[in-house]
Design a protein around this motif. Structure first.
Motif, mmCIF file in Angstrom:
data_model
loop_
_atom_site.group_PDB
_atom_site.id
_atom_site.type_symbol
_atom_site.label_atom_id
_atom_site.label_comp_id
_atom_site.label_asym_id
_atom_site.label_seq_id
_atom_site.Cartn_x
_atom_site.Cartn_y
_atom_site.Cartn_z
ATOM 1 N N GLY A 170 0.815 -1.195 0.000
ATOM 2 C CA GLY A 170 0.000 0.000 0.000
ATOM 3 C C GLY A 170 0.853 1.251 0.000
ATOM 4 N N LYS A 171 0.213 2.365 -0.211
ATOM 5 C CA LYS A 171 0.900 3.651 -0.275
ATOM 6 C C LYS A 171 0.813 4.336 1.071
ATOM 7 C CE LYS A 171 1.109 7.961 -2.957
ATOM 8 N NZ LYS A 171 0.569 8.705 -4.122
ATOM 9 N N ALA A 172 1.956 4.735 1.590
ATOM 10 C CA ALA A 172 1.984 5.483 2.835
ATOM 11 C C ALA A 172 1.580 6.947 2.539
ATOM 12 C CB ALA A 172 3.381 5.425 3.441
ATOM 13 N N PRO A 173 0.854 7.606 3.474
ATOM 14 C CA PRO A 173 0.630 7.181 4.858
ATOM 15 C C PRO A 173 -0.600 6.303 5.095
ATOM 16 C CG PRO A 173 -0.158 9.409 4.574
ATOM 17 C CD PRO A 173 0.437 9.014 3.250
ATOM 18 N N LEU A 174 -1.460 6.136 4.081
ATOM 19 C CA LEU A 174 -2.683 5.361 4.304
ATOM 20 C C LEU A 174 -2.370 3.948 4.761
ATOM 21 C CD1 LEU A 174 -5.789 5.474 4.092
ATOM 22 C CD2 LEU A 174 -5.568 4.629 1.744
ATOM 23 N N ALA A 175 -1.317 3.339 4.226
ATOM 24 C CA ALA A 175 -0.985 1.950 4.550
ATOM 25 C C ALA A 175 -0.433 1.784 5.964
ATOM 26 C CB ALA A 175 0.033 1.411 3.546
ATOM 27 N N LEU A 176 -0.186 2.881 6.654
ATOM 28 C CA LEU A 176 0.398 2.809 7.999
ATOM 29 C C LEU A 176 -0.653 2.695 9.097
ATOM 30 C CD1 LEU A 176 3.134 5.592 7.587
ATOM 31 C CD2 LEU A 176 3.316 3.152 7.106
ATOM 32 N N GLN A 177 -1.913 2.766 8.722
ATOM 33 C CA GLN A 177 -2.978 2.712 9.730
ATOM 34 C C GLN A 177 -3.032 1.343 10.394
ATOM 35 O OE1 GLN A 177 -6.725 3.917 8.034
ATOM 36 N NE2 GLN A 177 -5.929 5.874 7.289
ATOM 37 N N ASN A 178 -3.250 1.367 11.710
ATOM 38 C CA ASN A 178 -3.495 0.156 12.518
ATOM 39 C C ASN A 178 -2.302 -0.799 12.570
ATOM 40 O OD1 ASN A 178 -6.234 0.984 12.939
ATOM 41 N ND2 ASN A 178 -6.733 0.194 10.914
ATOM 42 N N LEU A 179 -1.090 -0.309 12.316
ATOM 43 C CA LEU A 179 0.092 -1.143 12.468
ATOM 44 C C LEU A 179 0.587 -1.080 13.914
ATOM 45 C CD1 LEU A 179 2.175 -0.282 9.256
ATOM 46 C CD2 LEU A 179 0.479 -2.094 9.592
ATOM 47 N N LEU A 180 1.353 -2.089 14.322
ATOM 48 C CA LEU A 180 1.947 -2.074 15.649
ATOM 49 C C LEU A 180 2.847 -0.855 15.803
ATOM 50 C CD1 LEU A 180 2.968 -5.846 15.994
ATOM 51 C CD2 LEU A 180 1.083 -4.681 17.165
ATOM 52 N N THR A 181 2.890 -0.295 16.999
ATOM 53 C CA THR A 181 3.688 0.896 17.256
ATOM 54 C C THR A 181 5.176 0.609 17.048
ATOM 55 O OG1 THR A 181 2.085 1.696 18.873
ATOM 56 C CG2 THR A 181 4.297 2.640 18.983
ATOM 57 N N PRO A 182 5.855 1.407 16.220
ATOM 58 C CA PRO A 182 7.273 1.161 15.955
ATOM 59 C C PRO A 182 8.169 1.794 17.010
ATOM 60 C CG PRO A 182 6.546 3.018 14.665
ATOM 61 C CD PRO A 182 5.333 2.545 15.440
ATOM 62 N N ASN A 183 9.361 1.250 17.152
ATOM 63 C CA ASN A 183 10.401 1.912 17.939
ATOM 64 C C ASN A 183 11.217 2.844 17.067
ATOM 65 O OD1 ASN A 183 10.317 -1.225 19.041
ATOM 66 N ND2 ASN A 183 10.278 0.308 20.669
ATOM 67 N N VAL A 184 11.381 2.437 15.797
ATOM 68 C CA VAL A 184 12.181 3.192 14.836
ATOM 69 C C VAL A 184 11.466 3.156 13.487
ATOM 70 C CG1 VAL A 184 14.437 3.399 13.713
ATOM 71 C CG2 VAL A 184 14.300 2.495 16.038
ATOM 72 N N ILE A 185 11.531 4.263 12.765
ATOM 73 C CA ILE A 185 10.964 4.324 11.410
ATOM 74 C C ILE A 185 12.054 4.748 10.447
ATOM 75 C CG2 ILE A 185 9.305 5.471 9.883
ATOM 76 C CD1 ILE A 185 7.483 5.886 12.284
ATOM 77 N N PHE A 186 12.164 4.017 9.339
ATOM 78 C CA PHE A 186 13.040 4.416 8.244
ATOM 79 C C PHE A 186 12.177 4.722 7.035
ATOM 80 C CE2 PHE A 186 15.438 3.074 4.353
ATOM 81 C CZ PHE A 186 16.272 4.186 4.308
ATOM 82 N N ILE A 187 12.349 5.917 6.474
ATOM 83 C CA ILE A 187 11.635 6.297 5.253
ATOM 84 C C ILE A 187 12.655 6.314 4.126
ATOM 85 C CG2 ILE A 187 10.192 8.008 4.114
ATOM 86 C CD1 ILE A 187 9.383 9.055 6.861
ATOM 87 N N GLY A 188 12.536 5.326 3.257
ATOM 88 C CA GLY A 188 13.465 5.225 2.143
ATOM 89 C C GLY A 188 12.878 5.714 0.835
ATOM 90 N N GLY A 189 11.589 5.999 0.830
ATOM 91 C CA GLY A 189 10.938 6.485 -0.381
ATOM 92 C C GLY A 189 9.595 7.099 -0.054
ATOM 93 N N GLY A 190 9.158 8.031 -0.882
ATOM 94 C CA GLY A 190 7.842 8.641 -0.699
ATOM 95 C C GLY A 190 7.802 9.770 0.298
ATOM 96 N N ILE A 191 8.949 10.362 0.610
ATOM 97 C CA ILE A 191 9.003 11.382 1.648
ATOM 98 C C ILE A 191 8.097 12.580 1.346
ATOM 99 C CG2 ILE A 191 10.964 12.641 0.685
ATOM 100 C CD1 ILE A 191 10.433 11.915 4.403
ATOM 101 N N THR A 192 7.888 12.858 0.046
ATOM 102 C CA THR A 192 7.055 14.017 -0.311
ATOM 103 C C THR A 192 5.563 13.685 -0.339
ATOM 104 O OG1 THR A 192 7.404 13.542 -2.665
ATOM 105 C CG2 THR A 192 8.903 15.114 -1.624
ATOM 106 N N ASN A 193 5.189 12.425 -0.084
ATOM 107 C CA ASN A 193 3.763 12.078 -0.027
ATOM 108 C C ASN A 193 3.081 12.925 1.039
ATOM 109 O OD1 ASN A 193 4.338 10.144 -1.914
ATOM 110 N ND2 ASN A 193 3.910 8.380 -0.583
ATOM 111 N N LYS A 194 1.949 13.473 0.707
ATOM 112 C CA LYS A 194 1.229 14.351 1.629
ATOM 113 C C LYS A 194 0.893 13.607 2.929
ATOM 114 C CE LYS A 194 -2.826 17.344 2.031
ATOM 115 N NZ LYS A 194 -4.051 17.865 1.359
#
Length: 403
Positions: free
Chosen positions: A307-331
């Motif tokens: 899925g496309k972030a940020p929509l695909a991030l809903q209801n996921l387990l809480t992260p300790n660390v996030i790495f964004i390797g692509g899509g940084i300009t997504n609204k």
């Protein structure tokens, strides 16, 4: 409430090797729980209520908890706290309500049979876990002790060793250790042809690499050709710097947003058995790359979200660390990721475009952190000479959410 639950480890020799305390706990119990093999060790005249483990095991755990306050004894194999049911029960029941008595466990018996010391071996359980986990443990001269799921595990282990370039490895199959049906089978991985194997077995492996095989380090970073990809991969040198910034710790969960072929999330998991990754990727054609790479590199439990972030991030387990390797300009992507992080959580992002740099620079001015420009050049032939070829420069932002 006092101690009402006892967990008693039993070997293949039955009750004969139990300590007086362990025997007393078994004798005074009002209800007995165990596998059919363990319960059959009891005298035929024992008429106390008995529970055989159900599948899934959670059903029996719930029944045990419903008997809280009664005297219940669970019969387990060997050491209940070594990949055993004692660990599962301990997650649900306070230690103050339990008594745990181990007997000589699989690890001790196996080391004694093959003459290995505890400190020179690595252990792996394949009971209820993907056999592909083995791939992360294999290197030349490694000594592995593997808890089998059943009689089929040795042949699966032999197949993985062969396909990984470790066909000359020695397999020692230890069946029913400690009992009168104990048996030891020795074979090379590339000549494995045994079919009659007991379900209760442990595998000792002395890893021997075929000529020309180079082991893959558990520390970043693996060579780019270790991965199947379509060009969307964080290059080895950048990946190494990125993993250092991510700084994985055992038990932590990483969101790998814009995962590409999954390289960063896979290497995060390879650092420790308890590191977890959720890889989020919007390109459907790359999902198979991620799955194949995770399987072949020993991290088959990596979770993949399409899925496309940020929509695909809903209801996921809480992260300790996030790495964004692509899509940084997504609204809304940075906003969603920052909100998802708990206090003390870390965000790391790599960008290659001017638009991406502008985005993270705005956030850097607000939140601080470390902003780093990474440039790498590699020597490559230019006709009859050599020159430097640059990898696309990366701008990396690392920030920790305040407590």
């Amino acid at each position: 409430m006092g101690k009402w639950l006892s967990v008693v480890g039993i070997g293949e020799d039955g009750f004969s090797s139990l300590t007086p305390i362990a025997i007393a706990l078994v004798n005074q119990a009002k209800v007995l729980v165990g596998g059919e093999r363990h319960l059959e060790m009891l005298p035929k005249t024992d008429v106390r209520p008995k529970l055989v483990w159900a599948s899934p095991i959670g059903e029996t755990i719930a029944t045990i908890m419903s008997m809280r306050g009664q005297s219940v004894c669970v019969l387990a194999s060997g050491d209940p706290m070594f990949y055993g049911v004692g660990v599962t029960l301990r997650r649900k029941i306070p230690l103050e309500e339990m008594t745990i008595i181990p007997t000589l466990g699989t690890l001790s018996l196996a080391c004694a049979r093959v003459g290995w010391s505890f400190q020179e071996v690595e252990t792996l359980s394949l009971c209820g876990r993907p056999v592909e986990l083995l791939s992360a443990y294999v290197y030349n001269h490694a000594k592995l002790l593997i808890l089998s799921a059943d009689k089929n595990t040795p042949s699966q282990v032999a197949a993985i060793l062969q396909s990984s370039g470790y066909g000359k490895s020695k397999l020692i199959i230890l069946e029913r250790m400690g009992g009168n049906q104990e048996r030891i089978i020795t074979s090379m991985a590339n000549s494995w042809n045994h079919t009659e194997i007991a379900d209760l077995n442990t595998i000792a492996v002395e890893c021997v690499a075929d000529k020309g095989i180079t082991a893959l380090s558990r520390v970043s970073s693996l060579p780019d050709n270790a991965y199947h990809h379509d060009g969307q991969i964080t290059k080895k040198e950048i990946r190494s710097i990125t993993l250092a910034a991510l700084a994985p710790l055992p038990g932590q969960l990483l969101w790998d947003v814009g995962a590409g072929c999954g390289s960063v999330g896979i290497e995060w998991m390879r650092t420790h058995d308890h590191c977890r990754t959720i890889a989020i990727e919007q390109d459907a054609s790359r999902l198979k790359y991620i799955a194949d790479n995770a399987s072949s590199l020993g991290t088959p439990q990596l979770r993949i979200i399409f899925g496309k972030a940020p929509l695909a991030l809903q209801n996921l387990l809480t992260p300790n660390v996030i790495f964004i390797g692509g899509g940084i300009t997504n609204k809304g992507l940075l906003e969603t990721c920052w909100q998802a992080l708990p206090p003390g959580g870390k965000l790391v992002t790599n960008v290659v475009t001017v638009e991406g740099e502008m985005k993270i620079f705005d956030w850097y001015k607000q939140l601080g952190g470390n902003l780093t420009r990474i440039a790498v050049q590699k020597a490559e032939p230019i006709g009859n000479f050599w020159g430097w070829k640059a990898i696309a420069p990366i701008t990396q932002w690392v920030v920790v959410k305040p407590n």
